[in-house]
Design a protein around this motif. Structure first.
Motif, short mmCIF file in Angstrom:
data_model
loop_
_atom_site.label_atom_id
_atom_site.label_comp_id
_atom_site.label_asym_id
_atom_site.label_seq_id
_atom_site.Cartn_x
_atom_site.Cartn_y
_atom_site.Cartn_z
N VAL A 100 -14.18 -21.77 45.38
CA VAL A 100 -14.79 -21.38 46.66
C VAL A 100 -14.79 -22.55 47.65
CG1 VAL A 100 -16.95 -20.69 47.76
CG2 VAL A 100 -16.23 -19.57 45.65
N VAL A 101 -15.19 -23.73 47.18
CA VAL A 101 -15.26 -24.90 48.07
C VAL A 101 -13.88 -25.27 48.61
CG1 VAL A 101 -15.69 -27.40 48.12
CG2 VAL A 101 -17.38 -25.85 47.11
N ILE A 102 -12.87 -25.26 47.76
CA ILE A 102 -11.52 -25.64 48.21
C ILE A 102 -11.00 -24.66 49.26
CG2 ILE A 102 -9.11 -25.93 47.50
CD1 ILE A 102 -10.21 -26.95 44.79
N ARG A 103 -11.26 -23.39 49.06
CA ARG A 103 -10.84 -22.40 50.07
C ARG A 103 -11.56 -22.63 51.39
NH1 ARG A 103 -10.74 -16.25 48.30
NH2 ARG A 103 -9.96 -16.15 50.44
N LYS A 104 -12.86 -22.92 51.33
CA LYS A 104 -13.64 -23.15 52.55
C LYS A 104 -13.17 -24.41 53.27
CE LYS A 104 -16.60 -19.70 52.15
NZ LYS A 104 -16.64 -18.58 53.15
N VAL A 105 -12.97 -25.48 52.50
CA VAL A 105 -12.51 -26.73 53.10
C VAL A 105 -11.11 -26.55 53.69
CG1 VAL A 105 -11.88 -29.14 52.64
CG2 VAL A 105 -13.95 -28.18 51.63
N GLY A 106 -10.28 -25.78 53.01
CA GLY A 106 -8.94 -25.51 53.53
C GLY A 106 -8.99 -24.84 54.89
N ALA A 107 -9.92 -23.90 55.06
CA ALA A 107 -10.07 -23.23 56.35
C ALA A 107 -10.53 -24.22 57.42
CB ALA A 107 -11.08 -22.09 56.22
N LEU A 108 -11.44 -25.13 57.05
CA LEU A 108 -11.93 -26.13 58.00
C LEU A 108 -10.83 -27.10 58.42
CD1 LEU A 108 -15.42 -26.97 56.44
CD2 LEU A 108 -14.97 -25.65 58.52
N LEU A 109 -9.93 -27.42 57.47
CA LEU A 109 -8.84 -28.35 57.76
C LEU A 109 -7.68 -27.68 58.48
CD1 LEU A 109 -8.62 -30.38 54.40
CD2 LEU A 109 -9.55 -31.16 56.60
N GLY A 110 -7.71 -26.36 58.55
CA GLY A 110 -6.62 -25.64 59.19
C GLY A 110 -5.41 -25.44 58.30
N VAL A 111 -5.62 -25.52 56.98
CA VAL A 111 -4.54 -25.28 56.02
C VAL A 111 -4.34 -23.77 55.88
CG1 VAL A 111 -3.75 -25.59 53.63
CG2 VAL A 111 -5.02 -27.42 54.79
N ASP A 112 -3.10 -23.35 55.82
CA ASP A 112 -2.78 -21.93 55.67
C ASP A 112 -3.55 -21.32 54.50
OD1 ASP A 112 -0.85 -19.58 56.25
OD2 ASP A 112 -0.63 -19.93 54.10
#
Length: 355
Positions: free
Chosen positions: A125-137
């Motif tokens: 969950v955290v990695i997906r959320k951080v990915g969204a914050l970083l703008g990663v696809d």
């Protein structure tokens, strides 16, 4: 945002799979032979190097990428490559079930199960959320999350059957888990001595947080037999959670596509149910150890073939366009799962586990 050129085309993917499914055996042979040769080469590299933790999966993918990007003509092998990437991969995931029994899971106790499930869920969950914050696809974030939280390259390629990221997404995610999992394998043993972990605690920490099975084994057995056995069982227990994860992602993806009227739905990953069924069969039947070892060897080989096929379809130019943000995401995920898992173990004051 990922450009349209880098996005997976569901219609194209379905067409490729149909071609692989309907191709005559003689059309599949060149591609299957090529993937088989790369898999053998990758396994020979590990044997010749003497480094047990060197993943043949990652090596095969690298070899495939090299062949693809030095512009070796591969059109003759296309049907077999696609077949390896789809059918061979799914069959190998089913065979993974022979490496785990419900009895093995029970040996780590409820404390261990809590650590494994909570660490996996929180990390994903955290990695997906951080990915969204970083703008990663989104697709790439999901693959990095799966590889970090579950079981490395195997989880990435299995999760991609429902995530539907590009081949470059898969390659990037595998690179992340290979790099950071290797760092954990080298760093965890001295860290465990500094913080005075017991062998059982150290084994559980490695099994619940390090990415690849080989990396877990390489790290855990440095703490002794008890640590090695606990780490191995903990890691394999994470593997079984791959089934509910993929089924959940597939359901969510289907609902999302239906809501967006995207045309088409995510196929039910029946091979995951096959994996779960094999675990149950393996838990009930007493399969001779020698047969289990042979199945494990063939499973690794088939997975290695699938990763070779993935490499053969990976374009480095597209990989380069993704930049460094996904790598930062992989690093953040690696730090999170390592710290969270250790903190949870210490908080629960883990008792000694049976080997």
């Amino acid at each position: 945002m990922q450009s349209k050129a880098l996005q997976t085309n569901p219609a194209k993917e379905k067409q490729q799979q149909h071609r692989a499914d309907t191709a005559r055996p003689r059309h599949l042979l060149p591609g299957l032979a090529l993937c088989c040769a790369l898999a053998l080469a990758a396994m020979l590299v590990r044997h010749a190097s003497g480094i047990a933790a060197l993943s043949p999966l990652a090596t095969a993918m690298v070899l495939g990428i090299v062949l693809r990007n030095v512009r070796v003509p591969l059109a003759f092998a296309a049907p077999g490559i696609t077949f390896s990437l789809r059918r061979v991969l799914r069959f190998a995931i089913v065979l993974l079930g022979f490496q785990l029994t419900l009895t093995q899971i029970a040996t780590i106790g409820w404390h261990g199960i809590v650590v494994i499930v909570a660490t996996l869920a929180a990390s994903f969950v955290v990695i997906r959320k951080v990915g969204a914050l970083l703008g990663v696809d989104k697709a790439l974030s999901e693959l990095i999350a799966a590889g970090t939280s579950v079981c490395g390259a195997s989880a990435i390629v299995a999760t991609n059957t429902v995530t539907r990221g590009s081949d470059e997404d898969v390659a990037y995610a595998i690179a992340c888990v290979t790099v950071f999992g290797s760092i954990s394998m080298l760093a965890f043993p001295p860290l465990a001595e500094q913080i005075s972990l017991t062998p059982a605690e150290f084994g559980l920490w490695t099994g619940a947080t390090i990415h690849e099975v080989a990396q877990v084994v390489g790290a855990a057995f440095q703490g002794g037999t008890e640590a090695g056995q606990t780490g191995t069982v903990a890691k394999l227990s994470r593997v079984i959670l791959l089934a509910p994860l993929i089924l959940t992602l597939g359901t969510l993806a289907t609902r999302t596509r239906a809501g967006q009227d995207a045309g088409g739905s995510v196929p039910m990953p029946w091979f995951v149910l096959g994996f779960a069924a094999v675990v149950l069969v393996n838990s009930v039947l007493s399969i001779p150890a020698e047969i289990t070892r042979q199945i494990a060897t063939w499973t690794t080989f088939l997975l290695t073939m699938a990763l070779a096929a993935m490499g053969l379809e990976t374009d480095i130019a597209k990989l380069h366009l993704k930049g460094l943000r996904p790598l930062l995401l992989g690093a953040i995920g690696w730090i999170f799962i390592s710290v969270f898992g250790l903190a949870l173990i210490l908080w629960l004051q883990m008792p000694g586990f049976a080997g």
